[in-house]
Scaffold this motif. Structure first.
Motif, short mmCIF file in Angstrom:
data_model
loop_
_atom_site.label_atom_id
_atom_site.label_comp_id
_atom_site.label_asym_id
_atom_site.label_seq_id
_atom_site.Cartn_x
_atom_site.Cartn_y
_atom_site.Cartn_z
N ASP A 124 -8.78 32.77 97.62
CA ASP A 124 -7.67 32.40 96.73
C ASP A 124 -6.38 32.21 97.53
O ASP A 124 -5.60 31.29 97.24
CB ASP A 124 -7.48 33.47 95.66
CG ASP A 124 -8.65 33.52 94.69
OD1 ASP A 124 -9.40 32.51 94.61
OD2 ASP A 124 -8.81 34.55 94.01
N LEU A 127 -6.60 28.85 99.24
CA LEU A 127 -6.40 27.74 98.30
C LEU A 127 -4.94 27.60 97.91
O LEU A 127 -4.39 26.49 97.88
CB LEU A 127 -7.27 27.95 97.06
CG LEU A 127 -7.12 26.92 95.94
CD1 LEU A 127 -7.44 25.52 96.45
CD2 LEU A 127 -7.99 27.29 94.74
N LEU A 184 -14.49 24.97 99.54
CA LEU A 184 -14.50 24.44 98.19
C LEU A 184 -15.67 23.48 97.98
O LEU A 184 -16.12 23.30 96.84
CB LEU A 184 -13.19 23.71 97.88
CG LEU A 184 -11.93 24.57 97.74
CD1 LEU A 184 -10.70 23.69 97.57
CD2 LEU A 184 -12.06 25.51 96.55
N ARG A 201 -11.26 26.37 89.84
CA ARG A 201 -10.64 27.23 90.85
C ARG A 201 -9.17 27.46 90.55
O ARG A 201 -8.65 28.58 90.70
CB ARG A 201 -10.82 26.62 92.23
CG ARG A 201 -12.25 26.64 92.74
CD ARG A 201 -12.76 28.08 92.88
NE ARG A 201 -11.91 28.88 93.73
CZ ARG A 201 -12.06 28.99 95.05
NH1 ARG A 201 -13.03 28.33 95.66
NH2 ARG A 201 -11.25 29.75 95.75
#
Length: 316
Positions: A124, A127, A184, A201
């Motif tokens: 996370d 991202l 991903l 996501r």
């Protein structure tokens, strides 16, 4: 279903699929409170993903809802009131003057009424860092299309660009994310599948951000207070300007008249003598030089020379 006709089936968490219709409420405050209760929390999460700063996200959303209450007749008549508030919050959060000094700002800490976010997973964090590294226009297009779930045409309208330009920004953003976050699995997927993966996501990443927006009545009270302060400031500026003008007019000397411009005398026509001026100008004689003589002195000197002159004999 193509991305051009995509609809927000499941948006970022806490956003209901049915939009509250302000026409069902007779009281404007009740309609505003319903809009705020349905969209304030999810909108804060969106702006956090857009900027990476929770405090800025709360301020941007509160400012957008205050502006919406100040212009509620216009917002209530808008075909998409949540989109009106979202565009205002995004514009304020992405203002150009906030970017250059972001690196010198201290790290944000949760306030007394805001719970601390739980530690994020490495995926996370990667991202979020990749999303924040995108240019602001690409980041906004990605969040609206893949995060909120708007179609390409609606995304282009909200970012004030053509559909082709919005498509290019979205494609570039996906390519950057596929390169920066290879886990991903976006590389090699069709565009529809890429959008579904990023939607899931981003929704999970936003849901991990706890928010505690203030009550709707506090936002309405703040909007009314800002309106009163703006009105008082306008009247104060007008009164100060009037007092300054009155002071200047009273402080001017009595009987003051501007000097009259000099008017040149008309020239006489050819063949006629010029008329004497009513007030002939006074001419000052320049000082006489030492070698200059008056006519009388010149006559005496000539007579003195004639007396002392001798006649030369005529030799012829």
């Amino acid at each position: 279903m193509s991305e051009h006709h995509r609809r927000p089936s499941d948006q970022i968490p806490d956003v209901p699929s049915s939009e509250p219709d302000s026409k069902e409420f007779d009281c404007p405050s009740a309609a505003f409170d319903a809009l705020y209760a349905a969209h304030a929390g999810p909108l804060v999460r969106q702006v956090v993903l857009l900027t990476g700063r929770a405090r800025l996200a709360r301020r941007a959303v509160a400012r957008a809802f205050r502006a919406a209450w100040q212009r509620w007749p216009e917002v209530a008549a808008d075909p998409d009131p949540p989109g009106w508030v979202r565009a205002a919050a995004y514009d304020w959060a992405l203002a150009p003057w906030r970017g250059p000094f972001a690196r010198w700002r201290p790290a944000e800490r949760p306030g007394p009424g805001t719970p601390a976010p739980p530690p994020a997973a490495p995926a996370d964090r990667a991202l979020l860092a990749a999303v924040l590294a995108l240019p602001a226009p690409y980041r906004r297009a990605l969040l609206l299309h893949d995060g909120v779930g708007l179609g390409l045409h609606a995304t282009a309208v909200e970012v004030e660009a053509s559909t082709a330009a919005a498509t290019g920004r979205l494609t570039h953003a996906r390519e950057c994310l596929a390169e920066e976050v290879p886990e991903l699995g976006l590389r090699g997927l069709p565009p529809d599948r890429q959008g579904a993966v990023l939607h899931a996501r981003l929704a999970a990443l936003a849901a991990a951000r706890p928010v505690a927006p203030p009550a709707a009545r506090e936002v309405r009270a703040g909007a009314e207070r800002c309106a009163r302060l703006t009105t008082r400031a306008g009247f104060g500026a007008a009164g100060l300007l009037a007092a300054t003008a009155l002071t200047v007019s009273l402080g001017a000397p009595d009987g003051h008249r501007p000097p009259r411009p000099a008017v040149a005398a008309p020239s006489a026509p050819s063949g006629h003598p010029a008329a004497p001026a009513a007030f002939p100008p006074t001419h000052e004689r320049p000082p006489r030089q030492a070698h200059e003589r008056t006519p009388k002195q010149h006559h005496k000197r000539a007579r003195h020379r004639s007396r002392g002159t001798r006649l030369a004999p005529d030799l012829r």
